[in-house]
Design a protein around this motif. Structure first.
Motif, PDB file in Angstrom:
ATOM      1  N   VAL A 215      -0.631   8.361  18.654  1.00 27.72           N
ATOM      2  CA  VAL A 215       0.521   8.808  19.202  1.00 27.72           C
ATOM      3  C   VAL A 215       1.369   8.274  18.461  1.00 27.72           C
ATOM      4  O   VAL A 215       1.541   6.908  17.888  1.00 27.72           O
ATOM      5  N   GLY A 216       2.444   9.254  18.282  1.00 30.56           N
ATOM      6  CA  GLY A 216       3.810   8.987  17.852  1.00 30.56           C
ATOM      7  C   GLY A 216       5.571   8.936  18.686  1.00 30.56           C
ATOM      8  O   GLY A 216       4.923   8.978  19.856  1.00 30.56           O
ATOM      9  N   VAL A 217       6.054   7.505  18.035  1.00 34.99           N
ATOM     10  CA  VAL A 217       6.753   6.578  19.435  1.00 34.99           C
ATOM     11  C   VAL A 217       8.137   7.116  18.932  1.00 34.99           C
ATOM     12  O   VAL A 217       8.064   6.001  17.812  1.00 34.99           O
ATOM     13  N   PRO A 218       8.946   6.910  19.581  1.00 36.36           N
ATOM     14  CA  PRO A 218      10.086   6.868  19.119  1.00 36.36           C
ATOM     15  C   PRO A 218      10.572   5.922  18.785  1.00 36.36           C
ATOM     16  O   PRO A 218      10.553   5.367  19.467  1.00 36.36           O
ATOM     17  N   SER A 219      11.666   5.698  18.027  1.00 35.34           N
ATOM     18  CA  SER A 219      11.776   3.837  17.099  1.00 35.34           C
ATOM     19  C   SER A 219      13.561   4.002  18.092  1.00 35.34           C
ATOM     20  O   SER A 219      14.241   4.726  16.950  1.00 35.34           O
ATOM     21  N   VAL A 220      13.401   3.299  18.389  1.00 39.13           N
ATOM     22  CA  VAL A 220      15.447   2.827  18.708  1.00 39.13           C
ATOM     23  C   VAL A 220      15.267   1.616  18.309  1.00 39.13           C
ATOM     24  O   VAL A 220      16.599   1.129  17.395  1.00 39.13           O
ATOM     25  N   LEU A 221      14.814   1.094  17.395  1.00 38.62           N
ATOM     26  CA  LEU A 221      14.916  -0.613  16.662  1.00 38.62           C
ATOM     27  C   LEU A 221      13.724  -0.356  15.703  1.00 38.62           C
ATOM     28  O   LEU A 221      12.009  -0.903  16.248  1.00 38.62           O
ATOM     29  N   ARG A 222      13.742  -0.603  14.342  1.00 39.26           N
ATOM     30  CA  ARG A 222      12.455  -0.942  13.538  1.00 39.26           C
ATOM     31  C   ARG A 222      13.819  -1.997  12.623  1.00 39.26           C
ATOM     32  O   ARG A 222      14.189  -2.189  11.806  1.00 39.26           O
ATOM     33  N   ALA A 223      11.939  -2.679  12.223  1.00 38.86           N
ATOM     34  CA  ALA A 223      12.659  -4.284  11.925  1.00 38.86           C
ATOM     35  C   ALA A 223      11.798  -4.579  11.043  1.00 38.86           C
ATOM     36  O   ALA A 223      10.244  -4.411  10.704  1.00 38.86           O
ATOM     37  N   ASN A 224      12.055  -5.139   9.736  1.00 36.89           N
ATOM     38  CA  ASN A 224      10.516  -6.145   8.813  1.00 36.89           C
ATOM     39  C   ASN A 224      10.219  -6.887   9.024  1.00 36.89           C
ATOM     40  O   ASN A 224       9.549  -7.974   8.407  1.00 36.89           O
ATOM     41  N   ASN A 225      10.646  -7.709   9.863  1.00 39.23           N
ATOM     42  CA  ASN A 225       9.960  -9.092  11.129  1.00 39.23           C
ATOM     43  C   ASN A 225      10.252  -8.792  11.985  1.00 39.23           C
ATOM     44  O   ASN A 225      10.920  -8.448  12.760  1.00 39.23           O
ATOM     45  N   ALA A 226       8.804  -9.168  12.343  1.00 39.58           N
ATOM     46  CA  ALA A 226       8.205  -8.821  13.889  1.00 39.58           C
ATOM     47  C   ALA A 226       9.035  -9.335  15.011  1.00 39.58           C
ATOM     48  O   ALA A 226       8.835  -8.967  16.126  1.00 39.58           O
ATOM     49  N   GLU A 227       9.428 -10.702  14.706  1.00 43.04           N
ATOM     50  CA  GLU A 227       9.724 -12.030  15.695  1.00 43.04           C
ATOM     51  C   GLU A 227      11.589 -11.580  15.606  1.00 43.04           C
ATOM     52  O   GLU A 227      11.520 -11.026  16.933  1.00 43.04           O
ATOM     53  N   ALA A 228      11.724 -10.020  14.897  1.00 41.47           N
ATOM     54  CA  ALA A 228      13.364  -9.783  15.200  1.00 41.47           C
ATOM     55  C   ALA A 228      13.423  -8.636  16.305  1.00 41.47           C
ATOM     56  O   ALA A 228      13.996  -8.244  16.820  1.00 41.47           O
ATOM     57  N   LEU A 229      12.054  -8.234  16.850  1.00 36.65           N
ATOM     58  CA  LEU A 229      11.735  -7.554  17.736  1.00 36.65           C
ATOM     59  C   LEU A 229      12.250  -7.742  18.839  1.00 36.65           C
ATOM     60  O   LEU A 229      12.249  -7.716  20.240  1.00 36.65           O
ATOM     61  N   THR A 230      11.438  -9.481  19.268  1.00 35.63           N
ATOM     62  CA  THR A 230      11.241 -10.153  20.160  1.00 35.63           C
ATOM     63  C   THR A 230      12.653 -10.059  21.529  1.00 35.63           C
ATOM     64  O   THR A 230      12.361  -9.716  22.608  1.00 35.63           O
ATOM     65  N   PRO A 231      14.512 -10.231  20.646  1.00 33.27           N
ATOM     66  CA  PRO A 231      15.041 -10.012  21.832  1.00 33.27           C
ATOM     67  C   PRO A 231      16.018  -8.352  22.159  1.00 33.27           C
ATOM     68  O   PRO A 231      15.527  -8.698  23.580  1.00 33.27           O
ATOM     69  N   ALA A 232      15.043  -7.609  22.187  1.00 29.44           N
ATOM     70  CA  ALA A 232      15.072  -6.276  21.859  1.00 29.44           C
ATOM     71  C   ALA A 232      13.981  -5.873  23.142  1.00 29.44           C
ATOM     72  O   ALA A 232      14.714  -5.288  24.368  1.00 29.44           O
ATOM     73  N   LEU A 233      13.003  -6.954  22.987  1.00 26.70           N
ATOM     74  CA  LEU A 233      12.085  -6.165  23.703  1.00 26.70           C
ATOM     75  C   LEU A 233      12.223  -7.348  25.766  1.00 26.70           C
ATOM     76  O   LEU A 233      11.977  -7.129  26.365  1.00 26.70           O
ATOM     77  N   LEU A 234      12.454  -8.548  25.057  1.00 23.46           N
ATOM     78  CA  LEU A 234      13.843  -9.735  26.400  1.00 23.46           C
ATOM     79  C   LEU A 234      14.273  -8.626  27.519  1.00 23.46           C
ATOM     80  O   LEU A 234      14.304  -9.106  28.216  1.00 23.46           O
ATOM     81  N   ALA A 235      15.553  -8.658  26.534  1.00 22.80           N
ATOM     82  CA  ALA A 235      16.466  -7.717  27.457  1.00 22.80           C
ATOM     83  C   ALA A 235      15.366  -5.593  27.976  1.00 22.80           C
ATOM     84  O   ALA A 235      16.561  -5.188  28.609  1.00 22.80           O
ATOM     85  N   GLY A 236      14.919  -5.759  27.353  1.00 23.62           N
ATOM     86  CA  GLY A 236      14.352  -4.210  28.140  1.00 23.62           C
ATOM     87  C   GLY A 236      14.725  -3.261  27.866  1.00 23.62           C
ATOM     88  O   GLY A 236      15.084  -2.458  28.000  1.00 23.62           O
ATOM     89  N   ALA A 237      15.088  -3.250  26.123  1.00 20.12           N
ATOM     90  CA  ALA A 237      15.121  -2.789  25.332  1.00 20.12           C
ATOM     91  C   ALA A 237      14.376  -1.211  24.841  1.00 20.12           C
ATOM     92  O   ALA A 237      14.357   0.148  24.683  1.00 20.12           O
TER      93      ALA A 237
END
Length: 304
Positions: A215-237
């Motif tokens: 499935v294709g999922v609309p991306s609201v944040l894309r990063a070239n380091n997976a750890e950089a996604l953690t703050p947005a994950l924890l914030a419920g984004a």
């Protein structure tokens, strides 16, 4: 009958591997004129050129192509003899250059190095961190850690452990948006995506009874380091597919939760890759064995 010019053939093997006299000289610890003289001596001896030389590049002639595999074996055998004798005579010593992905290297490789350094005080280490795939041979690395599905190549590879990929989100996100019940539901969710994911924009899942689904999922944040996604994950984004080694602590304390239980993204693995056609110096083998033993014991590691 004259003995074969084994030194020149060994130098030719390195020149063919690295693509230049300068790189071969640096790798062998000799001068560039020594490399040039050896190649001239060898080509004069056999009566045919092994290399095409231009101002911009160096390529193998037909004779060079025919000779390179055997010259690699000659060099590898010589290195193997020296490595075996040296390993019996002395403890590992010398310099090891290693590459690893950024977040994994900081969180899970660097903490393992002090114990290795204490055990092998005569080995010095250099750790290069980047999520981009490095050129091991061209970059002069002894080994590199790679996470994911390996592409076909001539590199020597050893699997260290499996890594589960998990679809995760914060409790606040699920309270606000709701929980997906099937991968098709993800098309209406917000994705936090890793730029180097081999699957591209599609998220893939497997279910024991229902099979595979992408499935294709609309991306609201894309990063070239997976750890950089953690703050947005924890914030419920949004939701993200994350390797378990990045989120296992957050999962244990309930800051993140796994979505779609039963639907499993393809598992990946941690591999160590090394240059082809070379023996493993004792210092490199000692580091590989140390990493393999420690990573297999990690709380997030999968033996599958």
């Amino acid at each position: 009958m004259k003995l074969p010019d084994l030194e020149a053939w060994a130098i030719f093997a390195r020149v063919a591997e690295l693509g230049s006299f300068a790189s071969a000289a640096e790798a062998l610890g000799i001068t560039q004129p020594t490399v040039s003289k050896a190649m001239t001596r060898l080509e004069t001896r056999i009566g045919t050129p092994l290399l095409h030389r231009t101002s911009r590049r160096m390529t193998l002639t037909a004779a060079g192509e025919a000779a390179v595999e055997r010259s690699n074996r000659l060099l590898a055998e010589g290195e193997a003899v020296e490595a075996a004798v040296t390993a019996q005579a002395v403890s590992p010593r010398g310099h090891v250059r290693m590459a690893a992905p950024m977040s994994f290297g900081v969180a899970h490789v660097a903490p393992l190095l002090p114990a290795f350094m204490a055990k092998f005080p005569d080995v010095t280490l250099e750790l290069a961190l980047s999520d981009a795939t490095v050129d091991i041979v061209g970059g002069g690395f002894d080994l590199a850690l790679r996470i994911g599905t390996l592409e076909d190549s001539s590199l020597i590879a050893r699997r260290l452990c499996g890594v589960r990929i998990l679809l995760v989100g914060a409790p606040a996100y699920f309270e606000r948006v709701g929980r997906p019940k099937h991968p098709r539901d993800l098309a209406g969710h917000r994705g936090l995506t890793y730029a180097y994911a081999r699957s591209g924009a599609a998220w893939r899942f497997h279910h024991a009874r229902h099979g595979d689904y992408s499935v294709g999922v609309p991306s609201v944040l894309r990063a070239n380091n997976a750890e950089a996604l953690t703050p947005a994950l924890l914030a419920g984004a949004g939701l993200a597919l994350q390797p378990e080694f990045l989120v296992w602590r957050e999962l244990r304390r309930g800051a993140l939760e796994v979505a779609l239980p039963g639907w499993q993204p393809p598992e990946i693995a941690v591999h160590v890759v090394m240059p082809p056609g070379r023996s493993r110096p004792a210092r490199v083998q000692a580091l590989v064995d140390h990493l393999a033993r420690k990573l297999a014991q990690a709380p997030w590691a999968s033996g599958e």
